[in-house]
Design a protein around this motif. Structure first.
Motif, PDB file in Angstrom:
ATOM      1  N   ARG A 283      49.519 -77.090  -8.582  1.00 25.24           N
ATOM      2  CA  ARG A 283      49.675 -78.046  -7.484  1.00 25.24           C
ATOM      3  C   ARG A 283      51.145 -78.234  -7.110  1.00 25.24           C
ATOM      4  NH1 ARG A 283      45.163 -82.079 -10.000  1.00 25.24           N
ATOM      5  NH2 ARG A 283      43.396 -80.808  -9.375  1.00 25.24           N
ATOM      6  N   ASN A 284      51.354 -78.765  -5.907  1.00 28.39           N
ATOM      7  CA  ASN A 284      52.690 -79.086  -5.384  1.00 28.39           C
ATOM      8  C   ASN A 284      53.567 -77.852  -5.213  1.00 28.39           C
ATOM      9  OD1 ASN A 284      52.146 -81.935  -5.366  1.00 28.39           O
ATOM     10  ND2 ASN A 284      52.359 -81.859  -7.590  1.00 28.39           N
ATOM     11  N   LYS A 285      52.941 -76.744  -4.810  1.00 28.88           N
ATOM     12  CA  LYS A 285      53.677 -75.494  -4.575  1.00 28.88           C
ATOM     13  C   LYS A 285      53.424 -74.932  -3.181  1.00 28.88           C
ATOM     14  CE  LYS A 285      53.530 -74.340  -9.487  1.00 28.88           C
ATOM     15  NZ  LYS A 285      53.013 -73.429 -10.507  1.00 28.88           N
ATOM     16  N   GLY A 286      52.804 -75.729  -2.300  1.00 26.56           N
ATOM     17  CA  GLY A 286      52.527 -75.274  -0.941  1.00 26.56           C
ATOM     18  C   GLY A 286      51.306 -74.390  -0.807  1.00 26.56           C
ATOM     19  N   ILE A 287      50.542 -74.259  -1.873  1.00 26.68           N
ATOM     20  CA  ILE A 287      49.378 -73.363  -1.863  1.00 26.68           C
ATOM     21  C   ILE A 287      48.310 -73.870  -0.897  1.00 26.68           C
ATOM     22  CG2 ILE A 287      47.501 -72.437  -3.291  1.00 26.68           C
ATOM     23  CD1 ILE A 287      49.543 -72.617  -5.671  1.00 26.68           C
ATOM     24  N   VAL A 288      48.002 -75.166  -0.973  1.00 27.16           N
ATOM     25  CA  VAL A 288      46.965 -75.719  -0.098  1.00 27.16           C
ATOM     26  C   VAL A 288      47.361 -75.589   1.363  1.00 27.16           C
ATOM     27  CG1 VAL A 288      45.843 -77.859   0.631  1.00 27.16           C
ATOM     28  CG2 VAL A 288      45.894 -77.259  -1.772  1.00 27.16           C
ATOM     29  N   SER A 289      48.605 -75.903   1.695  1.00 24.40           N
ATOM     30  CA  SER A 289      49.029 -75.803   3.098  1.00 24.40           C
ATOM     31  C   SER A 289      48.893 -74.385   3.624  1.00 24.40           C
ATOM     32  CB  SER A 289      50.472 -76.282   3.255  1.00 24.40           C
ATOM     33  OG  SER A 289      50.574 -77.653   2.980  1.00 24.40           O
ATOM     34  N   ALA A 290      49.323 -73.400   2.841  1.00 24.44           N
ATOM     35  CA  ALA A 290      49.223 -71.999   3.277  1.00 24.44           C
ATOM     36  C   ALA A 290      47.763 -71.599   3.461  1.00 24.44           C
ATOM     37  CB  ALA A 290      49.917 -71.086   2.269  1.00 24.44           C
ATOM     38  N   ALA A 291      46.911 -71.937   2.487  1.00 18.55           N
ATOM     39  CA  ALA A 291      45.500 -71.565   2.562  1.00 18.55           C
ATOM     40  C   ALA A 291      44.789 -72.309   3.692  1.00 18.55           C
ATOM     41  CB  ALA A 291      44.812 -71.844   1.227  1.00 18.55           C
ATOM     42  N   LEU A 292      45.069 -73.590   3.825  1.00 25.15           N
ATOM     43  CA  LEU A 292      44.406 -74.394   4.856  1.00 25.15           C
ATOM     44  C   LEU A 292      44.779 -73.921   6.248  1.00 25.15           C
ATOM     45  CD1 LEU A 292      42.608 -76.761   5.664  1.00 25.15           C
ATOM     46  CD2 LEU A 292      44.591 -78.269   5.358  1.00 25.15           C
ATOM     47  N   ASP A 293      46.045 -73.599   6.466  1.00 21.93           N
ATOM     48  CA  ASP A 293      46.457 -73.115   7.780  1.00 21.93           C
ATOM     49  C   ASP A 293      45.775 -71.786   8.099  1.00 21.93           C
ATOM     50  OD1 ASP A 293      48.046 -73.713  10.115  1.00 21.93           O
ATOM     51  OD2 ASP A 293      49.253 -71.973   9.551  1.00 21.93           O
ATOM     52  N   ALA A 294      45.699 -70.888   7.106  1.00 18.47           N
ATOM     53  CA  ALA A 294      45.071 -69.584   7.337  1.00 18.47           C
ATOM     54  C   ALA A 294      43.580 -69.709   7.630  1.00 18.47           C
ATOM     55  CB  ALA A 294      45.305 -68.675   6.135  1.00 18.47           C
ATOM     56  N   VAL A 295      42.858 -70.464   6.809  1.00 20.34           N
ATOM     57  CA  VAL A 295      41.410 -70.568   7.011  1.00 20.34           C
ATOM     58  C   VAL A 295      41.099 -71.360   8.284  1.00 20.34           C
ATOM     59  CG1 VAL A 295      40.731 -72.646   5.712  1.00 20.34           C
ATOM     60  CG2 VAL A 295      39.254 -70.646   5.704  1.00 20.34           C
ATOM     61  N   SER A 296      41.953 -72.306   8.638  1.00 16.92           N
ATOM     62  CA  SER A 296      41.724 -73.089   9.856  1.00 16.92           C
ATOM     63  C   SER A 296      41.912 -72.231  11.105  1.00 16.92           C
ATOM     64  CB  SER A 296      42.671 -74.292   9.904  1.00 16.92           C
ATOM     65  OG  SER A 296      42.435 -75.151   8.816  1.00 16.92           O
ATOM     66  N   GLY A 297      42.989 -71.457  11.137  1.00 20.67           N
ATOM     67  CA  GLY A 297      43.209 -70.572  12.288  1.00 20.67           C
ATOM     68  C   GLY A 297      42.074 -69.581  12.447  1.00 20.67           C
ATOM     69  N   TRP A 298      41.641 -69.009  11.326  1.00 27.27           N
ATOM     70  CA  TRP A 298      40.537 -68.059  11.378  1.00 27.27           C
ATOM     71  C   TRP A 298      39.238 -68.763  11.773  1.00 27.27           C
ATOM     72  CZ3 TRP A 298      36.268 -67.813   7.980  1.00 27.27           C
ATOM     73  CH2 TRP A 298      35.413 -66.732   8.226  1.00 27.27           C
ATOM     74  N   GLY A 299      38.963 -69.929  11.192  1.00 24.74           N
ATOM     75  CA  GLY A 299      37.732 -70.653  11.498  1.00 24.74           C
ATOM     76  C   GLY A 299      37.624 -71.012  12.973  1.00 24.74           C
ATOM     77  N   LEU A 300      38.741 -71.420  13.552  1.00 25.61           N
ATOM     78  CA  LEU A 300      38.712 -71.775  14.981  1.00 25.61           C
ATOM     79  C   LEU A 300      38.638 -70.548  15.877  1.00 25.61           C
ATOM     80  CD1 LEU A 300      41.173 -74.799  15.040  1.00 25.61           C
ATOM     81  CD2 LEU A 300      38.697 -74.834  15.448  1.00 25.61           C
ATOM     82  N   SER A 301      38.853 -69.355  15.314  1.00 27.34           N
ATOM     83  CA  SER A 301      38.690 -68.136  16.115  1.00 27.34           C
ATOM     84  C   SER A 301      37.223 -67.706  16.195  1.00 27.34           C
ATOM     85  CB  SER A 301      39.523 -66.991  15.523  1.00 27.34           C
ATOM     86  OG  SER A 301      38.894 -66.440  14.370  1.00 27.34           O
ATOM     87  N   LEU A 302      36.369 -68.298  15.358  1.00 30.13           N
ATOM     88  CA  LEU A 302      34.946 -67.978  15.429  1.00 30.13           C
ATOM     89  C   LEU A 302      34.384 -68.555  16.724  1.00 30.13           C
ATOM     90  CD1 LEU A 302      33.983 -68.780  11.724  1.00 30.13           C
ATOM     91  CD2 LEU A 302      34.414 -66.530  12.742  1.00 30.13           C
ATOM     92  N   PRO A 303      33.628 -67.774  17.477  1.00 29.50           N
ATOM     93  CA  PRO A 303      33.209 -68.231  18.807  1.00 29.50           C
ATOM     94  C   PRO A 303      32.396 -69.516  18.821  1.00 29.50           C
ATOM     95  CG  PRO A 303      32.262 -66.074  18.285  1.00 29.50           C
ATOM     96  CD  PRO A 303      33.169 -66.439  17.158  1.00 29.50           C
ATOM     97  N   GLU A 304      31.626 -69.779  17.775  1.00 30.16           N
ATOM     98  CA  GLU A 304      30.752 -70.956  17.770  1.00 30.16           C
ATOM     99  C   GLU A 304      31.429 -72.222  17.247  1.00 30.16           C
ATOM    100  OE1 GLU A 304      29.917 -68.828  13.801  1.00 30.16           O
ATOM    101  OE2 GLU A 304      30.524 -68.272  15.828  1.00 30.16           O
ATOM    102  N   ILE A 305      32.664 -72.121  16.744  1.00 28.65           N
ATOM    103  CA  ILE A 305      33.338 -73.271  16.138  1.00 28.65           C
ATOM    104  C   ILE A 305      34.434 -73.792  17.065  1.00 28.65           C
ATOM    105  CG2 ILE A 305      34.691 -74.086  14.155  1.00 28.65           C
ATOM    106  CD1 ILE A 305      31.735 -73.400  13.529  1.00 28.65           C
TER     107      ILE A 305
END
Length: 178
Positions: free
Chosen positions: A107-129
């Motif tokens: 924890r406290n190493k920026g891991i969540v921010s990096a992962a959350l930004d990546a999965v969020s950008g990809w998730g919002l690229s899905l046509p139904e989301i």
């Protein structure tokens, strides 16, 4: 119905990839955390079989079309450090939810921010989301600050939203829109 296809996602020094049996040590660490088993399907103080069953269930989420469960892994060593998921229970209404955890020692190493930004950008690229949601207990400042760094907006406090450890808990509701 065909299973979902799970891409591997780049996350600034980390990779989001499907869980593998070699990730059992990470799940074991998470199973010993006082909070992770209360809010996830990680078994509390899991046996070897329960831990491998957890890993197997992550793959079944694709088959069931209920979502994408990713191991957050270091890009160079491939060591798993945590989990992030994009859950599709409300995809028919254009919404998906996200949940995540990181092993206490990572924890406290920026891991969540990096992962959350990546999965969020990809998730919002899905046509139904069109909308991503996540829920965080108010005391969990690290988690809600990560959400805010990734463009999530706090929409409010939802009272008695979720049962955690046998008690109803208030949660901050966050969203990020397409």
């Amino acid at each position: 119905m065909d299973p979902l296809s799970q891409p591997v996602l780049d996350a600034l020094g980390f990779r989001l990839r499907p869980f593998e049996p070699k990730d059992a040590q990470l799940v074991r660490e998470a199973s010993l955390d006082p909070l992770i088993p209360l809010i996830t399907t990680v078994p509390s103080n899991g046996t070897d079989k329960e831990i491998l069953d957890f890993i197997d269930r992550q793959h079944h989420r694709l088959v069931e079309r209920s979502g994408y469960s990713y191991a957050i892994a270091d890009a160079s060593s491939d060591q798993a450090l945590g989990q992030i998921g994009l859950w599709l229970k409300d995809a028919g209404q254009g919404r998906a939810s996200i949940g995540y955890w990181v092993s206490p020692r990572h924890r406290n190493k920026g891991i969540v921010s990096a992962a959350l930004d990546a999965v969020s950008g990809w998730g919002l690229s899905l046509p139904e989301i069109y909308r991503l949601e996540l829920y965080v207990e108010p005391w969990n400042e690290g988690s809600w600050r990560a959400a805010e760094r990734c463009g999530y907006m706090r929409e409010g406090l939802v009272h008695s939203w979720q049962e955690v450890g046998g008690q109803r808990k208030d949660m901050y509701m966050y969203s990020r829109l397409k």
